[in-house]
Design a protein around this motif. Sequence first.
Motif, PDB file in Angstrom:
ATOM      1  N   THR A   1       0.627   6.943  -5.665  1.00  0.00           N
ATOM      2  CA  THR A   1      -0.052   6.493  -4.458  1.00  0.00           C
ATOM      3  C   THR A   1      -1.178   5.514  -4.805  1.00  0.00           C
ATOM      4  OG1 THR A   1      -1.424   8.495  -4.542  1.00  0.00           O
ATOM      5  CG2 THR A   1       0.531   8.547  -3.133  1.00  0.00           C
ATOM      6  N   SER A   2      -2.275   6.029  -5.342  1.00  0.00           N
ATOM      7  CA  SER A   2      -3.419   5.168  -5.639  1.00  0.00           C
ATOM      8  C   SER A   2      -3.572   4.870  -7.132  1.00  0.00           C
ATOM      9  CB  SER A   2      -4.712   5.824  -5.126  1.00  0.00           C
ATOM     10  OG  SER A   2      -4.878   7.105  -5.710  1.00  0.00           O
ATOM     11  N   GLU A   3      -2.636   5.361  -7.960  1.00  0.00           N
ATOM     12  CA  GLU A   3      -2.742   5.168  -9.398  1.00  0.00           C
ATOM     13  C   GLU A   3      -2.558   3.701  -9.783  1.00  0.00           C
ATOM     14  OE1 GLU A   3      -0.871   7.407  -7.924  1.00  0.00           O
ATOM     15  OE2 GLU A   3      -0.795   9.321  -9.002  1.00  0.00           O
ATOM     16  N   ILE A   4      -3.384   3.237 -10.709  1.00  0.00           N
ATOM     17  CA  ILE A   4      -3.235   1.894 -11.271  1.00  0.00           C
ATOM     18  C   ILE A   4      -2.276   1.985 -12.454  1.00  0.00           C
ATOM     19  CG2 ILE A   4      -4.409  -0.055 -12.353  1.00  0.00           C
ATOM     20  CD1 ILE A   4      -5.138   0.386  -9.433  1.00  0.00           C
TER      21      ILE A   4
ATOM     22  N   SER B   1      -3.451  -3.474 -11.086  1.00  0.00           N
ATOM     23  CA  SER B   1      -2.362  -3.556 -10.111  1.00  0.00           C
ATOM     24  C   SER B   1      -1.538  -2.277 -10.143  1.00  0.00           C
ATOM     25  CB  SER B   1      -1.449  -4.758 -10.408  1.00  0.00           C
ATOM     26  OG  SER B   1      -2.201  -5.941 -10.561  1.00  0.00           O
ATOM     27  N   SER B   2      -0.783  -2.069  -9.088  1.00  0.00           N
ATOM     28  CA  SER B   2       0.166  -0.947  -9.017  1.00  0.00           C
ATOM     29  C   SER B   2       1.562  -1.530  -8.854  1.00  0.00           C
ATOM     30  CB  SER B   2      -0.193  -0.031  -7.845  1.00  0.00           C
ATOM     31  OG  SER B   2      -1.469   0.535  -8.013  1.00  0.00           O
TER      32      SER B   2
ATOM     33  N   GLN C   1       6.660   2.204  -9.959  1.00  0.00           N
ATOM     34  CA  GLN C   1       6.813   3.249  -8.953  1.00  0.00           C
ATOM     35  C   GLN C   1       8.037   4.099  -9.271  1.00  0.00           C
ATOM     36  OE1 GLN C   1       5.666   5.538  -6.952  1.00  0.00           O
ATOM     37  NE2 GLN C   1       4.632   3.968  -5.687  1.00  0.00           N
TER      38      GLN C   1
ATOM     39  N   CYS D   1       0.855  -1.187   0.000  1.00  0.00           N
ATOM     40  CA  CYS D   1       0.000   0.000   0.000  1.00  0.00           C
ATOM     41  C   CYS D   1       0.893   1.240   0.000  1.00  0.00           C
ATOM     42  CB  CYS D   1      -0.914  -0.007   1.232  1.00  0.00           C
ATOM     43  SG  CYS D   1      -1.901   1.489   1.401  1.00  0.00           S
ATOM     44  N   TRP D   2       0.651   2.152  -0.963  1.00  0.00           N
ATOM     45  CA  TRP D   2       1.492   3.334  -1.114  1.00  0.00           C
ATOM     46  C   TRP D   2       0.766   4.613  -0.687  1.00  0.00           C
ATOM     47  CZ3 TRP D   2       6.476   2.397  -2.624  1.00  0.00           C
ATOM     48  CH2 TRP D   2       6.744   1.187  -3.281  1.00  0.00           C
ATOM     49  N   ASN D   3      -0.410   4.517  -0.106  1.00  0.00           N
ATOM     50  CA  ASN D   3      -1.221   5.710   0.131  1.00  0.00           C
ATOM     51  C   ASN D   3      -0.549   6.725   1.052  1.00  0.00           C
ATOM     52  OD1 ASN D   3      -3.370   5.073  -1.538  1.00  0.00           O
ATOM     53  ND2 ASN D   3      -4.395   3.857   0.022  1.00  0.00           N
ATOM     54  N   ASN D   4      -0.376   6.398   2.301  1.00  0.00           N
ATOM     55  CA  ASN D   4       0.224   7.331   3.257  1.00  0.00           C
ATOM     56  C   ASN D   4       1.606   6.893   3.716  1.00  0.00           C
ATOM     57  OD1 ASN D   4      -2.116   9.035   3.346  1.00  0.00           O
ATOM     58  ND2 ASN D   4      -3.113   7.477   4.616  1.00  0.00           N
TER      59      ASN D   4
END
Length: 344
Positions: free
Chosen positions: A196-199, A212-213, A216, A158-161
Amino acid sequence: SLKLFYTNADGLCNKLDELRILIKQNCVDVICVTESHLHADILEAEVQLEGFTLYRKDRDFKINDESSKEVSGKGGSVIYVRNDLPQEKDEIFLNAPDSVAVKIVTDKGTVCIACVYRSQALSENQNQQLIECINSACHESNPCETIVVGDFNLPDVCWNNSISLPAGMDSNNKLLVQQAQFVGCFNDLGLSWVLTSEITRRRLVGGILQESSFDQILMNNEGLVNGHKIFSPLGKSDHSSILVHLGVSRCNELKNEIIQKKSWGKISAEEILDFSVENIEWKYSCDDLDVEDMVNELNSKLQKIEDIIPTDRFYENNVPIKSPWSNSALKRKLKLKNDAWTKF
């Protein structure tokens, strides 16, 4: 500022024409491509881009069997850097599988740009080699600022925060353990990230859309990136392309070099023949010239012909502003492709 274009091409050779159009339209300075699928039988001349220097790392090992002398197909990474940027290959990623790095001198010092492809099938030792290379490049002891772009194949991160894995991770799951090792590396180094939330990967499997992500952009200094834009995939790849606006620029001492290129298609063979007959004495000035004098005299006469050839395209920084095949029809089709991908 400098612009970096990144994509997972899933095979580069048959997508070079589209890549050429994209880098001209967006004035790209650095190109990073993972899953190039190059091998020893593919010459650099076959994948060269005019005005750029190529750095490549072909897959040189067999998946799941490091002791084998055979080489698995696919994999690999390449970096293209504009010729007029001071640059050199960064050996810090020499031992990293399917990965390559360069150092570029900018207005804010030397920046290392690494292009990484991490296959989920890498062995434990190969994963450790890649982690060690990332750690060496991004560690505070390295005087260079570092940007690492690529396909890390970390689907559960998870890359959000913050960079983290889901709670309650199964310690017996090999893939999750490997992902945890990379998460630990990134966190220990204090790396920042762009997406962050981009696919970044979409594909249909059995009629079901998988998102999927995997891709990066990581850096050890937030000021290295000013922004980014996501484009449609290159060719039929299932990975999105990413244009990154870097927070560094060219060195002030770099000057734009403008070169006029001769356009032989703008003058007919009859016009050249008429000029050469009327204005050039083709006989040698004397009969006892040695070979070198004969060559020099002939070259001077040929130069007179070249001087009458009209110029066509202008080159700025050794990169053609317009390529002969980059016409309006191709640009319209590329725009239609991007619009369709955005709606999708």
